[in-house]
Design a protein around this motif. Structure first.
Motif, PDB file in Angstrom:
ATOM      1  N   PHE A  40      29.363  56.616  36.019  1.00 39.47           N
ATOM      2  CA  PHE A  40      29.811  56.751  37.533  1.00 39.47           C
ATOM      3  C   PHE A  40      30.355  55.383  38.079  1.00 39.47           C
ATOM      4  CE2 PHE A  40      26.140  59.291  36.899  1.00 39.47           C
ATOM      5  CZ  PHE A  40      26.488  60.594  37.498  1.00 39.47           C
ATOM      6  N   PRO A  41      31.355  55.254  38.563  1.00 33.31           N
ATOM      7  CA  PRO A  41      31.699  54.053  39.203  1.00 33.31           C
ATOM      8  C   PRO A  41      30.870  52.997  40.043  1.00 33.31           C
ATOM      9  CG  PRO A  41      32.777  55.720  40.427  1.00 33.31           C
ATOM     10  CD  PRO A  41      32.194  56.425  39.381  1.00 33.31           C
ATOM     11  N   VAL A  42      31.057  51.869  39.750  1.00 28.85           N
ATOM     12  CA  VAL A  42      30.039  50.768  40.450  1.00 28.85           C
ATOM     13  C   VAL A  42      30.821  49.961  41.329  1.00 28.85           C
ATOM     14  CG1 VAL A  42      28.297  48.853  40.154  1.00 28.85           C
ATOM     15  CG2 VAL A  42      28.139  51.010  38.343  1.00 28.85           C
ATOM     16  N   GLY A  43      30.632  49.819  42.636  1.00 31.18           N
ATOM     17  CA  GLY A  43      31.468  49.056  43.583  1.00 31.18           C
ATOM     18  C   GLY A  43      31.018  47.403  43.446  1.00 31.18           C
ATOM     19  N   HIS A  44      31.881  46.608  43.786  1.00 32.85           N
ATOM     20  CA  HIS A  44      31.483  45.224  43.630  1.00 32.85           C
ATOM     21  C   HIS A  44      31.017  44.892  45.528  1.00 32.85           C
ATOM     22  CE1 HIS A  44      33.332  44.091  39.943  1.00 32.85           C
ATOM     23  NE2 HIS A  44      34.102  45.128  40.382  1.00 32.85           N
ATOM     24  N   ARG A  45      30.295  44.055  45.319  1.00 33.89           N
ATOM     25  CA  ARG A  45      29.687  43.306  46.408  1.00 33.89           C
ATOM     26  C   ARG A  45      30.604  42.461  47.051  1.00 33.89           C
ATOM     27  NH1 ARG A  45      23.349  42.576  46.680  1.00 33.89           N
ATOM     28  NH2 ARG A  45      23.842  42.500  48.994  1.00 33.89           N
ATOM     29  N   ALA A  46      31.347  41.573  46.134  1.00 35.90           N
ATOM     30  CA  ALA A  46      32.294  40.531  46.568  1.00 35.90           C
ATOM     31  C   ALA A  46      33.594  41.096  46.889  1.00 35.90           C
ATOM     32  CB  ALA A  46      32.305  39.342  45.571  1.00 35.90           C
ATOM     33  N   SER A  47      34.160  40.901  48.160  1.00 34.20           N
ATOM     34  CA  SER A  47      35.369  41.554  48.441  1.00 34.20           C
ATOM     35  C   SER A  47      36.598  40.735  47.894  1.00 34.20           C
ATOM     36  CB  SER A  47      35.530  41.421  50.130  1.00 34.20           C
ATOM     37  OG  SER A  47      35.782  40.018  50.545  1.00 34.20           O
ATOM     38  N   LEU A  48      37.661  41.163  47.787  1.00 29.97           N
ATOM     39  CA  LEU A  48      38.927  40.599  47.496  1.00 29.97           C
ATOM     40  C   LEU A  48      39.164  39.278  48.371  1.00 29.97           C
ATOM     41  CD1 LEU A  48      41.064  40.821  45.346  1.00 29.97           C
ATOM     42  CD2 LEU A  48      42.560  42.150  47.093  1.00 29.97           C
ATOM     43  N   GLU A  49      39.139  39.457  49.457  1.00 32.96           N
ATOM     44  CA  GLU A  49      39.275  38.057  50.498  1.00 32.96           C
ATOM     45  C   GLU A  49      38.353  37.104  50.141  1.00 32.96           C
ATOM     46  OE1 GLU A  49      39.129  41.264  51.303  1.00 32.96           O
ATOM     47  OE2 GLU A  49      40.952  41.528  51.871  1.00 32.96           O
ATOM     48  N   ALA A  50      37.000  37.316  49.740  1.00 29.43           N
ATOM     49  CA  ALA A  50      35.928  36.353  49.392  1.00 29.43           C
ATOM     50  C   ALA A  50      36.571  35.674  48.362  1.00 29.43           C
ATOM     51  CB  ALA A  50      34.518  37.227  49.324  1.00 29.43           C
ATOM     52  N   ARG A  51      36.832  36.458  47.277  1.00 30.51           N
ATOM     53  CA  ARG A  51      37.489  35.576  45.827  1.00 30.51           C
ATOM     54  C   ARG A  51      38.741  34.722  46.558  1.00 30.51           C
ATOM     55  NH1 ARG A  51      34.991  38.306  41.740  1.00 30.51           N
ATOM     56  NH2 ARG A  51      34.156  40.305  42.073  1.00 30.51           N
ATOM     57  N   TRP A  52      39.457  35.256  47.283  1.00 29.77           N
ATOM     58  CA  TRP A  52      40.591  34.473  47.407  1.00 29.77           C
ATOM     59  C   TRP A  52      40.162  33.125  48.235  1.00 29.77           C
ATOM     60  CZ3 TRP A  52      44.175  38.700  50.381  1.00 29.77           C
ATOM     61  CH2 TRP A  52      44.589  39.627  49.329  1.00 29.77           C
ATOM     62  N   LEU A  53      39.135  33.232  49.247  1.00 28.93           N
ATOM     63  CA  LEU A  53      38.759  32.068  49.648  1.00 28.93           C
ATOM     64  C   LEU A  53      37.895  31.004  48.779  1.00 28.93           C
ATOM     65  CD1 LEU A  53      38.209  30.607  52.461  1.00 28.93           C
ATOM     66  CD2 LEU A  53      35.907  32.023  52.664  1.00 28.93           C
ATOM     67  N   LEU A  54      37.317  31.597  47.776  1.00 27.36           N
ATOM     68  CA  LEU A  54      36.560  30.773  46.789  1.00 27.36           C
ATOM     69  C   LEU A  54      37.651  29.896  45.996  1.00 27.36           C
ATOM     70  CD1 LEU A  54      33.934  29.848  45.466  1.00 27.36           C
ATOM     71  CD2 LEU A  54      34.163  31.909  43.927  1.00 27.36           C
ATOM     72  N   ASN A  55      38.596  30.751  45.433  1.00 29.66           N
ATOM     73  CA  ASN A  55      39.748  30.106  44.775  1.00 29.66           C
ATOM     74  C   ASN A  55      40.762  29.173  45.319  1.00 29.66           C
ATOM     75  OD1 ASN A  55      38.570  31.260  42.574  1.00 29.66           O
ATOM     76  ND2 ASN A  55      39.713  33.329  42.698  1.00 29.66           N
ATOM     77  N   GLY A  56      40.753  29.618  46.583  1.00 31.72           N
ATOM     78  CA  GLY A  56      41.728  28.861  47.334  1.00 31.72           C
ATOM     79  C   GLY A  56      43.221  29.219  47.149  1.00 31.72           C
ATOM     80  N   HIS A  57      43.482  30.476  46.848  1.00 32.40           N
ATOM     81  CA  HIS A  57      44.718  31.280  46.659  1.00 32.40           C
ATOM     82  C   HIS A  57      44.610  32.630  46.316  1.00 32.40           C
ATOM     83  CE1 HIS A  57      44.436  31.494  42.317  1.00 32.40           C
ATOM     84  NE2 HIS A  57      44.114  30.266  42.392  1.00 32.40           N
ATOM     85  N   LYS A  58      45.718  33.370  46.751  1.00 34.41           N
ATOM     86  CA  LYS A  58      45.723  34.786  46.487  1.00 34.41           C
ATOM     87  C   LYS A  58      45.629  35.012  44.967  1.00 34.41           C
ATOM     88  CE  LYS A  58      47.192  36.663  50.982  1.00 34.41           C
ATOM     89  NZ  LYS A  58      48.220  37.500  51.469  1.00 34.41           N
ATOM     90  N   GLY A  59      45.239  36.327  44.519  1.00 38.08           N
ATOM     91  CA  GLY A  59      45.465  36.580  43.232  1.00 38.08           C
ATOM     92  C   GLY A  59      46.440  37.048  43.012  1.00 38.08           C
ATOM     93  N   GLY A  60      46.863  37.489  41.538  1.00 36.51           N
ATOM     94  CA  GLY A  60      48.245  38.279  41.275  1.00 36.51           C
ATOM     95  C   GLY A  60      48.328  38.528  39.808  1.00 36.51           C
ATOM     96  N   VAL A  61      49.157  39.175  39.117  1.00 39.01           N
ATOM     97  CA  VAL A  61      49.250  39.442  37.924  1.00 39.01           C
ATOM     98  C   VAL A  61      50.614  39.285  37.483  1.00 39.01           C
ATOM     99  CG1 VAL A  61      49.149  41.238  35.913  1.00 39.01           C
ATOM    100  CG2 VAL A  61      47.541  40.926  37.859  1.00 39.01           C
ATOM    101  N   ILE A  62      50.946  38.377  36.587  1.00 41.33           N
ATOM    102  CA  ILE A  62      52.417  38.257  36.151  1.00 41.33           C
ATOM    103  C   ILE A  62      52.538  38.779  34.741  1.00 41.33           C
ATOM    104  CG2 ILE A  62      54.259  36.777  35.357  1.00 41.33           C
ATOM    105  CD1 ILE A  62      52.892  34.817  37.362  1.00 41.33           C
ATOM    106  N   TRP A  63      53.499  39.950  34.614  1.00 41.77           N
ATOM    107  CA  TRP A  63      53.645  40.611  33.342  1.00 41.77           C
ATOM    108  C   TRP A  63      54.932  40.253  32.619  1.00 41.77           C
ATOM    109  CZ3 TRP A  63      54.908  46.412  32.799  1.00 41.77           C
ATOM    110  CH2 TRP A  63      55.103  46.831  31.547  1.00 41.77           C
ATOM    111  N   LEU A  64      54.783  39.555  31.471  1.00 48.10           N
ATOM    112  CA  LEU A  64      55.924  39.255  30.694  1.00 48.10           C
ATOM    113  C   LEU A  64      56.121  40.152  29.568  1.00 48.10           C
ATOM    114  CD1 LEU A  64      55.344  35.471  30.425  1.00 48.10           C
ATOM    115  CD2 LEU A  64      56.682  36.649  32.101  1.00 48.10           C
TER     116      LEU A  64
END
Length: 501
Positions: A428-452
């Motif tokens: 069964f899928p398990v949900g995260h308690r940490a939101s995407l926005e909370a991670r952005w705040l912690l890291n100081g920037h938004k996330g992203g994926v660069i595919w070469l």
């Protein structure tokens, strides 16, 4: 010289049972020596103050004469009918079994020499089992030094019974068991009067009944890549064709990468006309019609008859290491041009060479024969030895030392393991308690994926590593997921052949 392909025969047996004497005498009695060679060796022996021995005709190293044992394998051509014979004189001393394996691995047939006085000894059994392990089925036994037992037919019968019983236990049936005296040259090339009770062939006649292995050119194509050369704007894939044949225009599948392309050209330096085909035994360079990434260790084949691919395989192994082989230990495996780390997953059994009984024990001591399961970090391209010996035998290396040699018995262990695995349906899928926005705040920037993406060799990894470096300097949280690193780690158990994809 005959028109037939020469027959390669290894001479094996216990130390001091007369193997080198036999080969030396065969050289002389078949007229295979260069003019004046015999006289020169006799003169050199007299000058050194030692009695002449027939073995001196082929001893390649001074150390051999000083120690009185053959310590390397020597290849000698004999003039015999219906084809020339290449004799491989292998050492009988226990400490030089590596050399014996090297010699026997390229042979078509074998002469197993047994001393009529001593009978079957430890190394007789060991060499006999090695011949079986290496797939040699054409064997003649030469009961040597019959002159030392006064040509006693009773003693000959005893040795015959002893060696036949042992060989039958390992599935080897000699074509002939012959009485000979190598030192006196009796029953080698022509019959001897002392063997009036023997109605079989001479040794040379028995060798004439043997046939070379099935021609490698008739087996499926196996083209281990040795290197990729860049000349001008061409990428030339070089290697030696171990079996089969190839032509310009053929589609090649490179295992275990699963990449394929057609042969655009066959490069041959100094050729007067364009080369359009090549066969087993030839070292060639080829260019492909597509820019795919190829590297040393990959195996080129025709897609319709590709080698097996597996990370796990069962092997018969002869152990030569100073320390015992145990589960969990890791060694470098060399198979054709492939080098990869393997782990000893299981020891299935160890064979007692004296009585051929199998024991279920947890370690393999030096000079023992065992059946083991080996697991590699990544996929291997290989064949079962019974199908194609060129991709079915290997050595294990520890540091710079060869510590074992063996053959692939089965490459289906991985399939069986996966088939037995019980897959859970309780997922069964398990949900995260940490939101995407909370991670952005912690890291100081938004996330992203660069595919070469791009062609192999275009520089994707170089660019990715430089981008990672620059972003880290700017305080960004960044990590490169490189495809090759994933295949060696997290995804190491996944197949990458076209079928797997």
């Amino acid at each position: 010289m005959t028109n037939h392909a020469p027959l390669k025969i290894v001479v094996a047996g216990h130390v001091d049972h007369g193997k080198s004497t036999l080969v030396g005498r065969l050289l002389s009695d078949t007229g295979s020596l260069p003019h004046g060679k015999l006289e020169a060796v006799k003169a050199a022996s007299e000058k050194r103050g030692v009695a002449f021995e027939w073995a001196f005709l082929l001893d390649a190293l001074q150390a051999e004469r000083d120690q009185g044992i053959t310590i390397d394998t020597t290849q000698i051509r004999l003039k015999t009918k219906p084809r020339d014979t290449i004799i491989i004189d292998a050492p009988g001393h226990r400490e030089f079994l590596k050399n014996m394996i090297t010699g026997a691995s390229s042979a078509d047939a074998a002469i197993l020499v047994v001393d009529a006085v001593e009978g079957v000894q430890e190394q007789t059994k060991r060499h006999g089992y090695l011949l079986h392990l290496l797939g040699l089925r054409q064997v003649v036994v030469a009961v040597n030094k019959m002159d030392a037992v006064n040509y006693d037919v009773g003693r000959f019968a005893e040795v015959v019974s002893e060696i036949r019983t042992y060989l039958a236990g390992i599935g080897v049936e000699p074509s002939h068991i012959l009485p000979i005296s190598a030192y006196k040259g009796e029953n080698l090339v022509s019959p001897a009067q002392f063997f009036d009770w023997h109605s079989g062939p001479t040794l040379v006649e028995a060798l004439g009944e043997f046939k070379p292995h099935a021609q490698s050119a008739e087996l499926p194509l196996r083209f281990p890549v040795q290197d990729v050369l860049k000349l001008d704007d061409r990428r030339i894939v070089v290697g030696r064709i171990e079996s089969g044949r190839l032509r310009v225009g053929d589609e090649l599948l490179f295992s275990p990468s699963g990449k394929s392309a057609r042969i655009a050209s066959i490069e041959s330096w100094g050729a007067q006309v364009p080369v359009i085909a090549a066969i087993a035994g030839q070292a060639v360079g080829i260019t492909l019609d597509d820019h795919i990434f190829i590297e040393r260790g990959q195996i080129g084949s025709h897609p319709i008859a590709a080698p097996r691919e597996s990370r796990v395989f069962r092997a018969s192994l002869f152990w030569l290491g100073n320390h015992a082989l145990e589960p969990g230990q890791r060694y470098k495996l060399r198979l054709a041009t492939t080098e990869q780390v393997v782990e000893v997953e299981r020891i299935l059994k160890v064979v007692d060479l004296d009585d051929l009984k199998s024991e279920a024990i947890t370690k393999v001591d030096r000079h023992a024969v065992a059946e083991v399961v080996l697991r590699a970090k990544g996929a291997l391209a290989l064949d079962e030895f019974s199908e194609n010996q060129h991709l079915g035998r290997f050595v294990l290396v520890d540091g710079y030392d060869i510590v074992g040699g063996g053959i692939v018995v089965s490459a289906d262990a991985e399939v069986a393991r996966l088939a037995e695995a019980v897959k859970s349906k309780n997922l069964f899928p398990v949900g995260h308690r940490a939101s995407l926005e909370a991670r952005w705040l912690l890291n100081g920037h938004k996330g992203g994926v660069i595919w070469l993406t791009g062609l192999s060799g275009a520089g994707k990894s170089t660019i990715a590593m430089e981008v990672e470096h620059q972003l880290l300097r700017k305080g960004r949280q960044v990590y490169v997921l490189d495809g090759d690193n994933l295949r060696q780690g997290l995804n190491s158990d996944l197949g990458f052949s076209p079928e797997d994809r």
